[in-house]
Scaffold this motif. Sequence first.
Motif, PDB file in Angstrom:
ATOM      1  N   ILE A  98      35.041  47.509 -35.445  1.00 47.64           N
ATOM      2  CA  ILE A  98      34.618  48.994 -35.232  1.00 47.64           C
ATOM      3  C   ILE A  98      33.577  48.916 -33.233  1.00 47.64           C
ATOM      4  N   THR A  99      32.564  48.256 -33.434  1.00 52.61           N
ATOM      5  CA  THR A  99      31.848  47.784 -32.700  1.00 52.61           C
ATOM      6  C   THR A  99      32.034  47.117 -31.093  1.00 52.61           C
ATOM      7  N   HIS A 100      33.365  46.810 -31.493  1.00 57.99           N
ATOM      8  CA  HIS A 100      33.790  46.166 -30.016  1.00 57.99           C
ATOM      9  C   HIS A 100      34.976  47.184 -29.741  1.00 57.99           C
ATOM     10  N   VAL A 101      35.525  48.077 -30.029  1.00 55.63           N
ATOM     11  CA  VAL A 101      36.205  48.996 -29.467  1.00 55.63           C
ATOM     12  C   VAL A 101      35.231  50.430 -29.358  1.00 55.63           C
ATOM     13  N   GLU A 102      34.559  50.241 -29.809  1.00 53.31           N
ATOM     14  CA  GLU A 102      33.675  52.145 -30.039  1.00 53.31           C
ATOM     15  C   GLU A 102      33.126  52.743 -28.553  1.00 53.31           C
ATOM     16  N   LEU A 103      33.025  51.461 -27.491  1.00 52.47           N
ATOM     17  CA  LEU A 103      33.068  52.286 -26.316  1.00 52.47           C
ATOM     18  C   LEU A 103      33.422  52.656 -25.656  1.00 52.47           C
ATOM     19  N   ILE A 104      34.859  52.255 -26.093  1.00 49.81           N
ATOM     20  CA  ILE A 104      36.025  52.535 -25.236  1.00 49.81           C
ATOM     21  C   ILE A 104      36.625  53.608 -25.254  1.00 49.81           C
ATOM     22  N   VAL A 105      36.557  54.189 -26.660  1.00 53.15           N
ATOM     23  CA  VAL A 105      37.053  55.230 -27.702  1.00 53.15           C
ATOM     24  C   VAL A 105      36.328  56.803 -27.030  1.00 53.15           C
ATOM     25  N   GLU A 106      34.908  55.594 -26.833  1.00 51.01           N
ATOM     26  CA  GLU A 106      33.517  56.999 -26.488  1.00 51.01           C
ATOM     27  C   GLU A 106      34.268  56.871 -25.429  1.00 51.01           C
ATOM     28  N   ASP A 107      34.427  56.393 -25.220  1.00 50.21           N
ATOM     29  CA  ASP A 107      34.568  56.642 -22.992  1.00 50.21           C
ATOM     30  C   ASP A 107      36.023  57.526 -23.006  1.00 50.21           C
ATOM     31  N   ARG A 108      36.307  57.583 -23.982  1.00 57.02           N
ATOM     32  CA  ARG A 108      37.851  58.128 -23.770  1.00 57.02           C
ATOM     33  C   ARG A 108      37.822  60.012 -24.350  1.00 57.02           C
ATOM     34  N   GLY A 109      36.620  59.329 -24.871  1.00 63.10           N
ATOM     35  CA  GLY A 109      36.352  61.270 -25.767  1.00 63.10           C
ATOM     36  C   GLY A 109      36.584  60.985 -27.172  1.00 63.10           C
TER      37      GLY A 109
END
Length: 525
Positions: free
Chosen positions: A386-397
């Motif tokens: 989850i930490t690998h993709v968390e930033l991408i998800v947050e970047d898309r709101g």
Amino acid sequence: MNKRIFLVLVILMSCSLIGIILVQAYYINNSLENTEKQFNFNVKKALSYVSQTIENEEKEDYLQKFNDLLSTGNINVNDTTAIINIYLKEDSPETNETIIYRNGILEENFKVSSSLFDIGLDSLNVRRILQKRETETVENNSIDGSKNLSTMLSKLSKVNETTHLAFESVYKDKAYLKPIHKRVTVEKVDRLLALKLIEDDINIDYEFAIYSNDLATKVKTENFELPQNKASTFSVPFFYNKNDSSNYRLLVNFPERNKFILSSVLTMLTLSIIFTLIIIIAYSSALYQLIRQRQISQIKTDFINNMTHEFKTPIATINLALDSIKNPKIIDDKEKVLRYLGMIKDENKRMHAQVENVLRISKLEKNELNISKEPLELNDLVEDAITHVELIVEDRGGHIETNINAEKSSVLANETHFTNVLVNVLDNAIKYSPEAPKIIVTTELAGNNILVHIKDHGSGMSKTAQKRVFEKFYREHTGNIHNVKGHGLGLAYVKRIVEDHHGHISVESEKEKGSTFTIKLPLIS
């Protein structure tokens, strides 16, 4: 191959296969019908033989008794009428001969006590007819006119003499008064019928009975039953009277009749079915392979198009970055140069990752990928992925909801590859969420297994796509739109790794309502 030509070939091959099956069915059906007709003919012939034999034997028995009485003289003679010397003279001018025929008939009437014949009457009238026929051929020039006819007849030679017995009140009608079980036995019918059937190679069990006016008599086998479908019962008249009619009928049933008829064509039928199945399987397999090859060809074409599109973007970005760095105004700007170099590095890593995915799948298929396993906590791997993709998800709101419900999560796994599995599924959920991604990750126990559910609220997929989503190169067609990056290798890689860990992955999805991927792995102590 042209689609229209392919369709025509499939139709022609299918019609030919159906035609072969129909022709075989026609000939087998004809063989069965012919065998059944032959069986029916042989059975009816056997029944007629039994009926005639028993009736003739009974008649001969009565006549023998009469002859015995006649020879002992223990019989009453009513009267005698003789008709003799019936002459026929025939002249033959061609041969100069005269042919003389004589037919002499002697009739004697008798009265016999019926009790001797056990037919239930006080007496029986019988007549005996003796017939003598003679023929003489005489040369005309040797016959003197003064010779009378009686002299010539003295030269006649005896040609034939027959004795015929007839019952004045016909024996058949009198015998009808005797009960059927006293006229014939079950054993006798069984013996004669069995012998005659065996002559025609009919060696199956049968049941028989003699019926009188549709009512059963005492002459029948123990298991005989008159079926509702009388067409399956064979019958012949039994013991005719003087009017050639009969109230008795011999009925025979064959419980295994259909089995016996089928056995005659069983070998041909079995071989026909086997060869037909081989043809059908071979045809279906060839057709499946042709369709599969067409699909693979289409998938590879799509893969090349997608790969070209995805390589085209980073290559274009790298070229633009390099052109920008060459610009005299930017080359001296250290900050911008570093920024462009960072872009080049990122795009290069992106292309490298895509190539690595292709090579990874190829190695998996050849079993060349070394996957060593060790005891790991699956809950920890989930949180790490989850930490690998968390930033991408947050970047898309968007956001990721985590529910770690599994109290035990020890599994035997390869940390790197299984982390990649989880990241691939999460990345898939992000890519197919047109709006801000909303992902729910849940772990739970199911017996001796642990389940990981990754649910998104994205665009979902069709039923057809669900069946093929784990195939290599497969991507659901969305026209010539490349709003979702990828080349159909991620989920194929995921499936191979999960199966290598003795696990299972499945998906449930509905269009416009999102998808849920479920990974199941066995727990270890």
